[in-house]
Design a protein around this motif. Structure first.
Motif, mmCIF file in Angstrom:
data_model
loop_
_atom_site.group_PDB
_atom_site.id
_atom_site.type_symbol
_atom_site.label_atom_id
_atom_site.label_comp_id
_atom_site.label_asym_id
_atom_site.label_seq_id
_atom_site.Cartn_x
_atom_site.Cartn_y
_atom_site.Cartn_z
ATOM 1 N N ILE A 278 16.943 22.165 24.888
ATOM 2 C CA ILE A 278 15.860 21.338 25.435
ATOM 3 C C ILE A 278 14.769 22.216 26.019
ATOM 4 C CG2 ILE A 278 15.276 19.680 27.256
ATOM 5 C CD1 ILE A 278 18.076 18.451 26.786
ATOM 6 N N LEU A 279 15.172 23.219 26.801
ATOM 7 C CA LEU A 279 14.190 24.121 27.396
ATOM 8 C C LEU A 279 13.446 24.920 26.328
ATOM 9 C CD1 LEU A 279 16.192 25.486 30.444
ATOM 10 C CD2 LEU A 279 14.257 23.912 30.490
ATOM 11 N N SER B 197 12.716 24.096 23.374
ATOM 12 C CA SER B 197 11.794 23.278 22.582
ATOM 13 C C SER B 197 10.378 23.291 23.162
ATOM 14 C CB SER B 197 12.309 21.845 22.476
ATOM 15 O OG SER B 197 12.225 21.201 23.735
ATOM 16 N N GLY B 198 10.241 23.655 24.423
ATOM 17 C CA GLY B 198 8.921 23.707 25.038
ATOM 18 C C GLY B 198 8.286 25.082 25.009
ATOM 19 N N PHE B 199 8.961 26.072 24.457
ATOM 20 C CA PHE B 199 8.460 27.439 24.416
ATOM 21 C C PHE B 199 8.264 27.905 22.983
ATOM 22 C CE2 PHE B 199 11.090 27.568 28.388
ATOM 23 C CZ PHE B 199 10.024 27.674 29.278
ATOM 24 N N ASN B 200 7.488 28.979 22.854
ATOM 25 C CA ASN B 200 7.370 29.653 21.559
ATOM 26 C C ASN B 200 8.673 30.390 21.270
ATOM 27 O OD1 ASN B 200 4.725 28.819 21.425
ATOM 28 N ND2 ASN B 200 3.936 30.713 22.315
#
Length: 95
Positions: free
Chosen positions: A33-34, A36-39
């Motif tokens: 989940i975490l 998915s918000g980063f490159n």
């Protein structure tokens, strides 16, 4: 993290404390989940994952506790999504 929910006894002899099951969250799911918000070039440190996991557990436990108190104040024996919806705005402001 264990959640203790206090519900009043039907005989009026005081509150009956029930131990709720421990909230479990798999670290791998939280990591996905975490991520998915980063490159792809960003990595999540194990300490950051551990702290985030603790925060999510505390948030979920507090949400469950507040929803249970809301259900009790409404005279309900069961927590419904509506009880959670009533406490969610203040919960989000508190966190």
């Amino acid at each position: 993290v264990a959640l203790r929910v206090c519900m009043s006894d039907s005989d009026g002899g005081g509150p009956a404390v029930q131990q709720a099951p421990t909230l479990k969250m798999r670290d791998e799911v939280l990591k996905q989940i975490l991520a998915s918000g980063f490159n792809e070039e960003h990595r999540i440190a194990p300490e950051a994952l551990s702290l985030t996991s603790s925060l999510i557990r505390a948030f979920a436990a507090e949400a469950a506790h507040r929803a249970a108190r809301e259900a009790e104040s409404c005279g309900s024996d069961e927590v419904t999504p509506e009880h959670l919806e009533r406490v969610l705005p203040q919960l989000l402001l508190d966190f």
